[in-house]
Design a protein around this motif. Structure first.
Motif, PDB file in Angstrom:
ATOM      1  N   PRO A  12       0.798  -1.233   0.000  1.00 41.40           N
ATOM      2  CA  PRO A  12       0.000   0.000   0.000  1.00 41.40           C
ATOM      3  C   PRO A  12       0.833   1.286   0.000  1.00 41.40           C
ATOM      4  O   PRO A  12       0.349   2.328  -0.441  1.00 41.40           O
ATOM      5  CB  PRO A  12      -0.837  -0.105   1.274  1.00 41.40           C
ATOM      6  N   GLU A  15       1.214   3.417  -3.340  1.00 43.81           N
ATOM      7  CA  GLU A  15       0.069   4.083  -3.964  1.00 43.81           C
ATOM      8  C   GLU A  15       0.492   5.335  -4.732  1.00 43.81           C
ATOM      9  O   GLU A  15       0.042   5.571  -5.849  1.00 43.81           O
ATOM     10  CB  GLU A  15      -0.960   4.446  -2.912  1.00 43.81           C
ATOM     11  N   LYS A  44      -5.703   1.809  -4.577  1.00 43.23           N
ATOM     12  CA  LYS A  44      -5.640   1.264  -3.220  1.00 43.23           C
ATOM     13  C   LYS A  44      -7.032   0.846  -2.750  1.00 43.23           C
ATOM     14  O   LYS A  44      -7.979   1.623  -2.839  1.00 43.23           O
ATOM     15  CB  LYS A  44      -5.062   2.318  -2.273  1.00 43.23           C
ATOM     16  N   ARG A  45      -7.132  -0.396  -2.268  1.00 46.02           N
ATOM     17  CA  ARG A  45      -8.397  -0.948  -1.785  1.00 46.02           C
ATOM     18  C   ARG A  45      -8.170  -1.675  -0.466  1.00 46.02           C
ATOM     19  O   ARG A  45      -7.077  -2.173  -0.194  1.00 46.02           O
ATOM     20  CB  ARG A  45      -8.973  -1.964  -2.774  1.00 46.02           C
ATOM     21  N   LYS A  46      -9.227  -1.790   0.310  1.00 44.05           N
ATOM     22  CA  LYS A  46      -9.156  -2.530   1.569  1.00 44.05           C
ATOM     23  C   LYS A  46      -9.199  -4.019   1.256  1.00 44.05           C
ATOM     24  O   LYS A  46      -9.983  -4.475   0.438  1.00 44.05           O
ATOM     25  CB  LYS A  46     -10.314  -2.151   2.485  1.00 44.05           C
ATOM     26  N   ARG A  50      -5.983  -9.426   6.459  1.00 48.81           N
ATOM     27  CA  ARG A  50      -4.610  -8.915   6.452  1.00 48.81           C
ATOM     28  C   ARG A  50      -3.692  -9.836   5.655  1.00 48.81           C
ATOM     29  O   ARG A  50      -3.769 -11.056   5.786  1.00 48.81           O
ATOM     30  CB  ARG A  50      -4.063  -8.795   7.871  1.00 48.81           C
ATOM     31  N   ASN A  54      -0.710  -6.072   6.295  1.00 53.28           N
ATOM     32  CA  ASN A  54      -1.325  -4.935   5.599  1.00 53.28           C
ATOM     33  C   ASN A  54      -2.839  -5.098   5.521  1.00 53.28           C
ATOM     34  O   ASN A  54      -3.337  -6.182   5.231  1.00 53.28           O
ATOM     35  CB  ASN A  54      -0.772  -4.806   4.179  1.00 53.28           C
ATOM     36  N   GLU A  55      -3.550  -3.994   5.778  1.00 55.74           N
ATOM     37  CA  GLU A  55      -5.009  -3.999   5.637  1.00 55.74           C
ATOM     38  C   GLU A  55      -5.445  -3.503   4.262  1.00 55.74           C
ATOM     39  O   GLU A  55      -6.591  -3.679   3.876  1.00 55.74           O
ATOM     40  CB  GLU A  55      -5.641  -3.126   6.719  1.00 55.74           C
ATOM     41  N   HIS A  56      -4.548  -2.841   3.530  1.00 55.50           N
ATOM     42  CA  HIS A  56      -4.836  -2.305   2.205  1.00 55.50           C
ATOM     43  C   HIS A  56      -3.766  -2.782   1.224  1.00 55.50           C
ATOM     44  O   HIS A  56      -2.677  -3.181   1.634  1.00 55.50           O
ATOM     45  CB  HIS A  56      -4.852  -0.773   2.222  1.00 55.50           C
TER      46      HIS A  56
END
Length: 124
Positions: A12, A15, A44-46, A50, A54-56
């Motif tokens: 992420p 980006e 960038k996306r959710k 995880r 990373n959450e994104h």
């Protein structure tokens, strides 16, 4: 050569500077004998869960023409690329893609015929 889709989830933090990671992935593909046909970057996306903490992630999809023997080489290289947190290579079903294209064209023609008939009825 067959057509494949390469889905890549970039770290992420890339980006704002995706060119660094994308250039590396494109080079890996071309070094393996692949030819980039199309590129679709979603941004960038959710993530659903995880990945590597990373959450994104930055989603990018590449349509590539390459021999089947190149897949193992590309996978090995992407596995050790720091910018890539996950990837998936899938072979496009050319018959299904062609059937979908024909169906869409047929539906579009039918809709335009229906619109023309409606206009003709309104004129009478």
């Amino acid at each position: 050569m067959d057509t494949y889709e390469v889905a890549v989830l970039y770290h992420p933090d890339l980006e704002l500077d995706l060119d660094k990671g994308a250039t590396k992935v494109k080079q890996i593909i071309s070094d393996a004998g692949g030819k980039l046909v199309a590129e679709d970057v979603w941004g960038k996306r959710k993530l659903a869960y995880r990945i590597a903490g990373n959450e994104h992630a930055v989603y990018a999809f590449y349509e590539v023409q390459m021999p089947g023997t190149a897949i193992a080489k590309i996978e090995a290289s992407l596995n050790i690329t720091d910018e890539v947190i996950r990837f998936l290579i899938s072979k496009n079903d050319t018959e299904a893609v062609e059937k979908a294209r024909i169906f869409k064209e047929k539906r579009k023609r039918e809709e335009s015929d229906d619109e023309q008939k409606a206009e003709d009825n309104n004129d009478n």
